[in-house]
Scaffold this active site. Structure first.
Site, PDB file in Angstrom:
ATOM      1  N   SER A 338       0.775  -1.204   0.010  1.00  0.00           N
ATOM      2  CA  SER A 338       0.030  -0.066   0.183  1.00  0.00           C
ATOM      3  C   SER A 338       0.723   1.315   0.047  1.00  0.00           C
ATOM      4  CB  SER A 338      -1.051  -0.090   1.120  1.00  0.00           C
ATOM      5  OG  SER A 338      -1.258   1.240   1.621  1.00  0.00           O
ATOM      6  N   LYS A 339       0.137   2.321  -0.592  1.00  0.00           N
ATOM      7  CA  LYS A 339       1.199   3.540  -0.645  1.00  0.00           C
ATOM      8  C   LYS A 339       1.202   4.136   0.783  1.00  0.00           C
ATOM      9  CE  LYS A 339      -3.130   5.409  -2.102  1.00  0.00           C
ATOM     10  NZ  LYS A 339      -3.646   6.136  -3.289  1.00  0.00           N
ATOM     11  N   ARG A 340       0.242   3.514   1.791  1.00  0.00           N
ATOM     12  CA  ARG A 340       0.591   3.949   3.290  1.00  0.00           C
ATOM     13  C   ARG A 340       2.161   3.466   3.703  1.00  0.00           C
ATOM     14  NH1 ARG A 340      -4.475   5.134   4.750  1.00  0.00           N
ATOM     15  NH2 ARG A 340      -5.945   3.977   3.720  1.00  0.00           N
TER      16      ARG A 340
END
Length: 637
Positions: A338-340
């Site tokens: 995830s871009k998180r």
RNA sequence: GGCCCCAUCGUCUAGCCCGGUCCAGGACGUCAGGUUCUCAUCCUGAAAACAGGGGUUCGAAUCCCCUUGGGGUCACCA
């Protein structure tokens, strides 16, 4: 690890006019008959080639919208424009593209921008440019002008527009059809109320299901429903909920086989939000039908949604496309990619610094953001990409590459990306001539051999180390001249200092010397860093100086004087000539090692550089001699 | 937690559907050598897996069941 933010969006789109949102409306020709029923025709045969049985049988009454009779297979990639193109999305797009191409069908790009708050045109354009960079080109979809003048996309089948936000009247008609047939109803609770009920249920360890109002009778537009509809028509804020069927729903998945959802598992989900936009479930179903999509290939995270889609299709009288759910791509630690993850890394690094004494006041000042914003980020109240990227820049923290543009900025080749992605969840199952598993292939191979049967069922981890190896091999496979040109192009965008420091007539030497040392373009730039050093101030590695210049009573240093004389006489100052000079010296000084290392340390400041002849030639005679002189001068004091 | 999906070396995987040719093959990584002016490339070799337990069978990585483990999903996000 990428150190940069995503590249500017200007390159793939020469004119800068961006995606054409208006144009694709004009060509739209969605035919709708009375009562909002969409015209459809029978799906052409032969679409079902998966390892499992075909999906539910065609409904006799159903006709299908017919954009083009001679291209049976239509796949689509349908991202929401809320960020950059994720590698998982790229893999989905790649497989959809490969399948459509393999079946002589069409690959469509549709932008799912029904989340008004989070969608942006910039993001949509970025996703298209990333796809184009990978070489995944769509037949139908928003038109994207490429830098080479070609235009990707367009509405050749007349099924646009390709932005869902522009298709709202269509959804409204389908929604009304559902209401009038007693399969959907307005609901007037605010989302706060629903959220509260949901929280209560979770706290009580119950599964929350929206309770269907007592007056709603499936399949009947009765007085109760009419009263609700009138309230809605009068302007009262509401959502539309779907009356889910009470029977079991079976999904025939081409990868997973039969997936059953028991009756009663689904609740009456929202199909149109209070702001009038359709929800994802509703929009996909309506669009896949009206846009002639025959095969829905998407990540397994959507599997649980599929029964909703099938139920909706049945209620609307639509055909069910073939479904193929692909395994997920995970991080090496098995978390969802995830871009998180960027925020996590940035946060962890900054917290390390804080633990070492950095105050959040100073950090916020250095980052140029309000202290409260930084505090919120550090407290995990948000995963702001902007903050993460600022931290990366200011504190030199490498963020993980997650999105396609990260890999581009990090110096990966699109062909290596596609090859690697093509092996995540799919495998050709073929051998090379020497009996090894075939795993190096290009897009042409993929479109020729891709099949749904060979899509795997197990999640895979995104192994950057193996990707790096693929990239190194892809670079190695490039002809020298092509490597030189492409690497130069990359440097002009991402390492302009290097591109400017080396005259173009010497670039080929540099490229040749750097190629084997470049697992990525960025590696190559690193290997070429000697070229950007300032001749008058570059530093010397003390250990290297001690070992190669001062050891043995200064033997290395003495050799430099001889080298200086010979190099000054070198003509032309080119690798072949310089190599000859070094060869001669090596014969007098007992081998290449004792000759090359002192010179290398003198001109590069370290014991590591590309091969000396090229290194010297790239610098040119005057810079090389200046460096030699400086070293001799410094060392003798 | 409910529902759903999955399970071969550390990782990506071949083999599984159509049981024997598999004391399981390849690739990346790792380790050990070799080539080389440094670094890198390149070459050779090695270690490394059928999650566990029950069946079925003359025979199971391959078929069935259970357990365990992992994942997904339960939004007016997609």
């Amino acid at each position: 690890m990428a150190r940069q933010t995503c590249p500017s969006r200007s390159r793939a789109n020469g004119s800068g006019e961006g995606v054409d949102r208006q144009d694709d409306t004009a060509a739209r020709r969605i035919s709708m008959s009375q009562a909002g029923a969409v015209c459809v025709r029978n799906r052409t045969g032969g679409a079902y080639t998966g390892r499992h049985a075909p999906v539910s049988p065609p409904r006799p009454g159903a006709v299908r919208f017919s954009p083009m009779s001679d291209s049976p297979v239509v796949t689509r990639f349908a991202p929401s424009p809320t960020g950059h193109l994720h590698v998982g999305g790229a893999r989905s797009a790649l497989f959809c593209w490969a399948y459509a191409k393999n079946r002589a069908g069409r690959f469509m790009l549709r932008i799912e921008d029904t989340d008004a708050a989070r969608s942006s045109d910039d993001s949509a354009r970025g996703i298209m440019e990333d796809l184009a960079w990978l070489g995944i080109e769509w037949d139908d979809g928003p038109a994207l002008p490429l830098s080479d003048g070609r235009i990707v996309g367009g509405d050749g089948r007349g099924v646009g527009p390709f932005f869902q936000a522009r298709r709202v009247p269509l959804y409204d008609r389908c929604a009304e059809q559902l209401v009038k047939s007693g399969r959907a109803y307005p609901a007037f609770e605010s989302s706060d109320v629903i959220d509260g009920q949901r929280r209560e249920a979770v706290a009580a360890k119950r599964t929350y299901r929206y309770p269907r109002p007592a007056e709603i009778e499936p399949g009947r537009f009765n007085d109760g429903l009419k009263a609700r509809w009138d309230r809605a028509l009068a302007g009262e804020s509401h959502v539309l909920r779907f009356v889910v069927p009470s029977h079991e729903i079976i999904v025939q998945d081409q990868v997973l086989g039969e997936v059953k959802i028991a009756a009663g598992e689904l609740d009456d989900f929202v199909i149109r939000k209070a702001d009038g936009f359709p929800t994802y479930h509703f929009a996909v179903v309506v669009d896949d039908e009206t846009m002639g999509v025959t095969h829905v290939m998407r990540a397994q995270e959507h599997l649980a949604n599929t029964p909703r889609h099938v139920a909706l299709q049945q209620a609307l009288g639509f055909r069910t496309p073939a479904y193929a759910h692909m395994p997920l791509i995970m991080n090496m630690d098995n978390s969802k990619m995830s871009k998180r993850d960027k925020a996590k890394v940035a946060r962890a690094k900054l917290q390390e610094r804080v633990a070492q004494g950095l105050t959040t006041q100073d950090a916020a000042a250095a980052l140029g953001i309000p202290q409260a914003e930084l505090a919120a980020f550090l407290a995990k109240e948000n995963d702001s990409l902007a903050v993460a990227e600022k931290i990366a820049r200011v504190y030199d923290v490498p963020l993980p590459e997650i999105e396609v543009c990260d890999f581009r900025a990090a110096g990966y080749l699109p062909e290596a990306m596609c090859n690697f992605l093509g092996l995540l969840g799919w495998n050709p199952g073929m051998k090379t001539a020497d009996g090894k598993d075939l795993e190096k292939f290009d897009l042409a191979f993929l479109r020729q051999h891709f099949s749904i049967e060979r899509i795997g069922r197990t999640n895979s981890k995104f192994d950057r180390v193996k990707l790096l190896s693929f990239n190194a091999d892809a670079i190695g496979a490039l002809p020298d001249t092509e490597f030189a040109a492409r690497w130069r192009g990359w440097c002009e965008e991402f390492e302009p200092t290097l591109a400017r420091a080396v005259p173009s007539d010497r670039w080929a030497w540099l490229a040749r010397a750097v190629k084997a040392r470049a697992r990525t373009f960025r590696d190559g730039a690193k290997a070429a860093s000697f070229a950007v050093l300032d001749d008058a101030t570059y530093p010397f590695d003390p250990a290297a100086v001690a070992k190669h210049l001062r050891a043995s009573d200064g033997a290395g240093l003495r050799l430099l004087a001889d080298a200086r004389t010979r190099l000054a006489a070198a003509e032309p100052f080119e690798p072949e000539v310089l190599h000859g000079i070094l060869e001669q010296m090596s014969q007098q000084h007992g081998g290449m090692g004792p000759v090359a290392q002192p010179i290398r340390v003198a001109i590069a400041g370290t014991a590591v550089s590309p091969p000396l002849p090229e290194t010297l030639a790239v610098l040119g005679k005057s810079r090389a001699l200046a460096r030699l002189d400086r070293c001799i001068g410094l060392a003798s004091t």
